[in-house]
Design a protein around this motif. Structure first.
Motif, mmCIF file in Angstrom:
data_model
loop_
_atom_site.group_PDB
_atom_site.id
_atom_site.type_symbol
_atom_site.label_atom_id
_atom_site.label_comp_id
_atom_site.label_asym_id
_atom_site.label_seq_id
_atom_site.Cartn_x
_atom_site.Cartn_y
_atom_site.Cartn_z
ATOM 1 N N GLU A 130 19.729 5.748 -27.725
ATOM 2 C CA GLU A 130 18.822 5.156 -26.878
ATOM 3 C C GLU A 130 19.535 3.997 -26.137
ATOM 4 N N ILE A 131 20.431 3.457 -26.375
ATOM 5 C CA ILE A 131 21.274 2.588 -25.806
ATOM 6 C C ILE A 131 21.962 3.233 -24.684
ATOM 7 N N TYR A 132 22.584 4.593 -24.867
ATOM 8 C CA TYR A 132 23.151 5.279 -24.028
ATOM 9 C C TYR A 132 22.200 5.479 -22.718
ATOM 10 N N GLU A 133 21.091 6.120 -23.160
ATOM 11 C CA GLU A 133 19.849 6.583 -21.950
ATOM 12 C C GLU A 133 19.508 5.559 -21.209
ATOM 13 N N ALA A 134 19.424 4.073 -22.208
ATOM 14 C CA ALA A 134 18.812 3.047 -21.105
ATOM 15 C C ALA A 134 19.930 2.652 -20.032
ATOM 16 N N ARG A 135 21.418 2.570 -20.722
ATOM 17 C CA ARG A 135 22.270 2.339 -19.700
ATOM 18 C C ARG A 135 22.155 3.275 -18.357
ATOM 19 N N ILE A 136 22.215 4.553 -18.608
ATOM 20 C CA ILE A 136 22.119 5.487 -17.622
ATOM 21 C C ILE A 136 21.064 5.292 -16.554
ATOM 22 N N THR A 137 19.823 4.879 -17.116
ATOM 23 C CA THR A 137 18.808 4.406 -16.162
ATOM 24 C C THR A 137 18.827 3.333 -15.358
ATOM 25 N N LYS A 138 19.433 2.287 -16.123
ATOM 26 C CA LYS A 138 19.838 0.903 -15.575
ATOM 27 C C LYS A 138 20.912 1.047 -14.389
ATOM 28 N N LYS A 139 22.028 1.808 -14.878
ATOM 29 C CA LYS A 139 23.263 1.902 -13.918
ATOM 30 C C LYS A 139 22.873 2.448 -12.971
ATOM 31 N N ASN A 140 22.088 3.624 -12.849
ATOM 32 C CA ASN A 140 21.569 4.473 -11.651
ATOM 33 C C ASN A 140 22.811 5.122 -10.774
ATOM 34 N N TRP A 141 23.857 5.132 -11.564
ATOM 35 C CA TRP A 141 25.229 5.738 -10.717
ATOM 36 C C TRP A 141 25.040 6.838 -9.857
ATOM 37 N N LYS A 142 24.133 7.710 -10.073
ATOM 38 C CA LYS A 142 23.882 9.035 -9.293
ATOM 39 C C LYS A 142 23.504 8.623 -7.648
ATOM 40 N N SER A 143 22.669 7.506 -7.664
ATOM 41 C CA SER A 143 22.330 6.767 -6.561
ATOM 42 C C SER A 143 23.533 6.546 -5.620
ATOM 43 N N THR A 144 24.494 6.253 -6.283
ATOM 44 C CA THR A 144 25.646 5.729 -5.527
ATOM 45 C C THR A 144 26.972 7.061 -5.392
ATOM 46 N N TRP A 145 27.024 7.740 -6.463
ATOM 47 C CA TRP A 145 27.883 8.902 -6.648
ATOM 48 C C TRP A 145 27.072 10.174 -6.768
ATOM 49 N N ASN A 146 26.541 10.687 -5.847
ATOM 50 C CA ASN A 146 25.358 11.889 -5.752
ATOM 51 C C ASN A 146 25.929 13.058 -6.432
ATOM 52 N N ASN A 147 27.320 13.315 -6.510
ATOM 53 C CA ASN A 147 27.757 14.555 -7.243
ATOM 54 C C ASN A 147 28.084 14.422 -8.671
#
Length: 173
Positions: A148-165
């Motif tokens: 759950e912590i991992y999934e929350a970080r993925i949502t919060k960090k939203n890395w795909k919006s910066t690094w789309n690949n």
């Protein structure tokens, strides 16, 4: 990046590493062929000192680093005490702590050796970061709470919006 590493080295901290986004983001920026470095919120400098675990020391090191490099957002943490804050079992070293970061692509650290050569530590390997994959470390895949912590970080960090690949792996979805 070398100036940042040299400033960190000047503190002569035991078992020190600059880790996480400092390393990961540079790799992803390069693989995405970005002309400029993606801004990162902080420079994570970790070390491992069981003798002095007072959080005040970390703040003193941050202040010292700010006198060396004013515009760098330093974050200094002694991993000998961070397990308490993170509600985890005690770490045995900085490398042990890095191995228990949430994502394999973030479980990276760099530092300078005695001759100012760059050393890389990647306790979970480098395949995921260079293959643009975001996965939980084995430690974070072990329990429902950590997933759950991992999934929350993925949502919060939203890395795909910066690094789309990026390929982001979700657990239990």
């Amino acid at each position: 990046m070398m100036d940042i590493l040299k400033a960190a080295k000047s503190l002569k901290l035991p078992d020190w590493w600059i880790c996480a986004g400092f390393v990961r983001s540079k790799i992803w920026d390069t693989l995405h062929i970005f002309n400029e470095r993606t801004p990162i919120p902080d420079i994570d400098l970790i070390y491992f000192d069981t003798i002095n675990i007072d959080e005040l020391m970390e703040k003193k090191f941050e202040e010292k680093l700010k006198t060396l490099m004013l515009n760098i957002p330093w974050s200094v943490k002694n991993e000998a005490r961070m397990h308490v804050k993170s509600n985890m079992p005690p770490y045995s070293s900085s490398i042990d702590a890095i191995s228990k970061f949430p994502e394999t692509a973030t479980a990276l650290g760099v530092k300078l050796d005695e001759r100012d050569n760059v050393k890389l530590i990647a306790p979970c390997g480098i395949n995921d970061v260079i293959n643009l994959e975001v996965k939980p470390t084995l430690f974070f895949a072990e329990t429902k709470e950590r997933v759950e912590i991992y999934e929350a970080r993925i949502t919060k960090k939203n890395w795909k919006s910066t690094w789309n690949n990026l390929i982001v792996h979700h657990i239990g979805r």
